[in-house]
Design an enzyme around this catalytic site. Structure first.
Site, PDB file in Angstrom:
ATOM      1  CG  ASP A 179      -0.233  -0.168   2.389  1.00 24.19           C
ATOM      2  OD1 ASP A 179       1.331   0.368   3.058  1.00 24.19           O
ATOM      3  OD2 ASP A 179      -0.380  -1.366   3.793  1.00 24.19           O
ATOM      4  CB  SER A 180       0.567   4.913   1.264  1.00 27.71           C
ATOM      5  OG  SER A 180       0.109   4.252   2.225  1.00 27.71           O
ATOM      6  CB  ILE A 181       3.392   1.935   4.380  1.00 27.84           C
ATOM      7  CG1 ILE A 181       2.355   2.198   5.214  1.00 27.84           C
ATOM      8  CG2 ILE A 181       5.292   1.549   5.030  1.00 27.84           C
ATOM      9  CD1 ILE A 181       2.720   1.704   6.270  1.00 27.84           C
TER      10      ILE A 181
END
Length: 242
Positions: A10-12
């Site tokens: 995901d965004s991480i």
């Protein structure tokens, strides 16, 4: 050809090639030895990520990745009835979705090194502060994620890795072993600071090295400059490239 390492998450993961990010650090660690590809999708949960599998990891690929990290759960663990509830995935489905991902990757290549990474811990006060900075008085009183719930998802991730006989990085537990982890490792209660990115990088390198993908043991793709004779450069390339 260099082997490929794919970072799927995901965004991480999407943010991992920012300055000080764990993906850029990993690319530096494996410089001239493996190509690190980022396939991170901000806001995605495991339910949505399943739609991407066959596009990112086609079964008919002639060169599947040597290794893949799967780093989801921070969005799946969003709480019902809070701001981010549309991202919520029940923990049983989360575990099953991760299993589908792993099995698909192993179908692409049984030899692929697959590493699951748990969601990080959540600094609930940090999330509230972040929401207040965005929404002011309209911010909800309670954070949309809790550390306790992130731990539930993290434990299922680790358990699945054991069941499937693959590697896992328990980031949720690892980070909380350091005093002051809330502000040291998390920038907004969820995403990573440079120090938090360093923890992920260190753990990924450790697991890769304990498996069979140690950067120190991998050859450079072409001769190191110190091996090239200025008067007879062809010799080094013939020895290395044939």
């Amino acid at each position: 050809m260099r082997p490929q390492i794919v970072l799927f998450g995901d965004s991480i993961t999407e943010q991992s090639f920012r300055s000080g990010g764990w993906g850029s650090s990993l690319a530096n660690t494996y410089s001239r030895k493996a190509d690190v590809l980022v396939r991170g999708y901000g806001g995605y949960n495991t339910r949505w990520a399943l739609f991407l599998l066959t596009h990112i990891f086609p079964l008919n690929s002639t060169k599947p990745p040597a290794a893949t990290t799967i780093f989801f759960g921070a969005n799946d663990a969003a709480l019902l009835g809070r701001n981010s509830e549309r991202q919520h995935v029940p923990v049983e489905e989360y575990k099953e979705n991760l299993k589908k991902m792993v099995l698909h990757l192993k179908e692409c290549s049984p030899a692929m090194l697959v590493v699951l990474i748990t969601p990080p811990p959540v600094d609930e006060e940090g999330r509230k502060e972040y929401a207040n900075s965005l929404y002011g008085e309209k911010a909800m009183q309670f954070p949309e994620r809790t550390n306790e719930m992130a731990g539930v998802y993290a434990r299922q991730c680790v358990e699945l890795a054991k069941d499937l006989g693959i590697h896992a990085i328990d980031l949720w537990s690892k980070m909380q072993g350091t005093d002051g982890w809330q502000k040291k490792f998390l920038s907004d209660g969820l995403h990573l600071t440079p120090e938090g990115n360093a923890v992920v990088h260190e753990e990924v390198v450790r697991v890769f090295s304990e498996a069979w993908l140690s950067a120190e043991d991998m050859p450079y793709d072409f001769p190191h400059h110190s091996e090239i004779d200025g008067k007879n450069p062809e010799k080094a390339f013939l020895q290395k490239c044939l």
